[in-house]
Design an enzyme around this catalytic site. Sequence first.
Site, PDB file in Angstrom:
ATOM      1  N   ASP A 193      -8.494  -0.700   0.348  1.00  0.00           N
ATOM      2  CA  ASP A 193      -7.883  -0.393   1.645  1.00  0.00           C
ATOM      3  C   ASP A 193      -6.378  -0.397   1.469  1.00  0.00           C
ATOM      4  O   ASP A 193      -5.845  -0.997   0.536  1.00  0.00           O
ATOM      5  CB  ASP A 193      -8.294  -1.428   2.699  1.00  0.00           C
ATOM      6  N   SER A 194      -5.689   0.274   2.384  1.00  0.00           N
ATOM      7  CA  SER A 194      -4.231   0.240   2.354  1.00  0.00           C
ATOM      8  C   SER A 194      -3.701  -1.091   2.873  1.00  0.00           C
ATOM      9  O   SER A 194      -2.526  -1.408   2.667  1.00  0.00           O
ATOM     10  CB  SER A 194      -3.661   1.388   3.195  1.00  0.00           C
ATOM     11  N   TYR A 208      -0.369   4.018   5.344  1.00  0.00           N
ATOM     12  CA  TYR A 208      -0.623   5.314   4.744  1.00  0.00           C
ATOM     13  C   TYR A 208      -0.459   6.444   5.761  1.00  0.00           C
ATOM     14  O   TYR A 208      -0.150   7.576   5.386  1.00  0.00           O
ATOM     15  CB  TYR A 208      -2.045   5.360   4.171  1.00  0.00           C
ATOM     16  N   GLY A 209      -0.707   6.147   7.018  1.00  0.00           N
ATOM     17  CA  GLY A 209      -0.699   7.191   8.035  1.00  0.00           C
ATOM     18  C   GLY A 209       0.623   7.909   8.204  1.00  0.00           C
ATOM     19  O   GLY A 209       0.664   9.043   8.707  1.00  0.00           O
ATOM     20  N   CYS A 233     -10.899   2.510   4.006  1.00  0.00           N
ATOM     21  CA  CYS A 233      -9.652   2.930   4.655  1.00  0.00           C
ATOM     22  C   CYS A 233      -9.913   4.303   5.257  1.00  0.00           C
ATOM     23  O   CYS A 233     -10.258   5.246   4.531  1.00  0.00           O
ATOM     24  CB  CYS A 233      -8.522   2.993   3.636  1.00  0.00           C
ATOM     25  N   ASN A 234      -9.788   4.408   6.577  1.00  0.00           N
ATOM     26  CA  ASN A 234     -10.077   5.685   7.227  1.00  0.00           C
ATOM     27  C   ASN A 234      -9.105   6.771   6.805  1.00  0.00           C
ATOM     28  O   ASN A 234      -9.500   7.917   6.586  1.00  0.00           O
ATOM     29  CB  ASN A 234     -10.047   5.493   8.750  1.00  0.00           C
ATOM     30  N   THR A 235      -7.818   6.439   6.669  1.00  0.00           N
ATOM     31  CA  THR A 235      -6.827   7.445   6.295  1.00  0.00           C
ATOM     32  C   THR A 235      -7.105   7.978   4.892  1.00  0.00           C
ATOM     33  O   THR A 235      -7.094   9.188   4.653  1.00  0.00           O
ATOM     34  CB  THR A 235      -5.410   6.860   6.370  1.00  0.00           C
ATOM     35  N   GLU A 268      -4.232  -7.940  14.594  1.00  0.00           N
ATOM     36  CA  GLU A 268      -3.494  -8.701  13.585  1.00  0.00           C
ATOM     37  C   GLU A 268      -2.730  -9.873  14.201  1.00  0.00           C
ATOM     38  O   GLU A 268      -2.431 -10.851  13.511  1.00  0.00           O
ATOM     39  CB  GLU A 268      -2.555  -7.764  12.825  1.00  0.00           C
ATOM     40  N   CYS A 284     -12.015   2.638  13.047  1.00  0.00           N
ATOM     41  CA  CYS A 284     -10.954   1.894  12.352  1.00  0.00           C
ATOM     42  C   CYS A 284     -11.554   0.586  11.884  1.00  0.00           C
ATOM     43  O   CYS A 284     -12.320  -0.055  12.623  1.00  0.00           O
ATOM     44  CB  CYS A 284      -9.775   1.642  13.285  1.00  0.00           C
ATOM     45  N   THR A 285     -11.215   0.168  10.684  1.00  0.00           N
ATOM     46  CA  THR A 285     -11.835  -1.033  10.126  1.00  0.00           C
ATOM     47  C   THR A 285     -11.325  -2.317  10.774  1.00  0.00           C
ATOM     48  O   THR A 285     -11.896  -3.389  10.529  1.00  0.00           O
ATOM     49  CB  THR A 285     -11.615  -1.101   8.600  1.00  0.00           C
ATOM     50  N   HIS A 286     -10.276  -2.249  11.610  1.00  0.00           N
ATOM     51  CA  HIS A 286      -9.871  -3.407  12.400  1.00  0.00           C
ATOM     52  C   HIS A 286     -10.802  -3.627  13.595  1.00  0.00           C
ATOM     53  O   HIS A 286     -10.951  -4.753  14.078  1.00  0.00           O
ATOM     54  CB  HIS A 286      -8.448  -3.234  12.939  1.00  0.00           C
TER      55      HIS A 286
END
Length: 291
Positions: free
Chosen positions: A9-10, A41-42, A73-75, A150, A188-190
């Site tokens: 993941d980023s 990354y976005g 990571c979705n991006t 976060e 989104c992984t969050h």
Amino acid sequence: MSPTVGVFDSGFGGLTVLKALLERMPGARFVFLGDTARLPYGSKSRRTIARYAAESAQFLVKEQGAEFLVIACNTASALALDAIQEAVPVPVLGVIEPGAAAAAASSKTKAVVVLATEATVASHAYAAACRARGLRGVEKACPLLVPLVEEGWVEHPVTEEVVRIYLKEVMEEAAAAGQSPDTLVLGCTHYPLLRGVFGRAVPDGMRIIDSAAATADEAARLVSQVSKARPGAPTPVPGLRSETWGTQIREDKFEPRVCCFATDSVEKFERLGSRFLGLPVGRVELVDLGG
């Protein structure tokens, strides 16, 4: 025994994917890399994202012995999956296709809504994956949710209200397009950390697809296929001490074996990582992948 699985993941969000993987493959070895020095990354170009992601994948495969990669990571899944597959000689799975497949299996109206980050929505990767499966979908960027997660505000009234506003807006957009969505994809992984909030906010009867769980289900299936095709012990992991992977606690049961790396902010990773993973991440090792 399962092969060594690399998870990339980023940042930190992909630890929700790792958590789901641990639940489904308790005997596997896992190496997690968060490219925290180069996030987000976005905001980068597709070419730069592809280079960063390929370098991270090569670290997991060439230096840590990963025999299967999960791009949590979705991006990177949306913009760099082809580049990653070209960079490493092992199977690679992103998070978008499994999420779309789970949505297709869930939806009866064949209409879904996807909540994700701005970068993921801008890529339209979920829309394309859903369309390929005969689904109509409306995507909605939710830029406030990642910082709220976060911050640790996963059950905060502010987060509840923000989620309700985003859902109201996306459902209105779907209605204006003549759609009746019955499935929500958490893109989104969050967002799995907000599963309870989403569950209270969605309309009655709407099903929620956790792309982290869907990805882990598909990874477990594919890794099982790899193991059957190549029976025997997993590839040794060069440069790692044996205690890195945990200890045997019973003759027939092993603790999850996880080693985490980050390219920056190791202390933050250790603090937030335990929240995302649901258990202590232990010592996170710093690695330099270049600029």
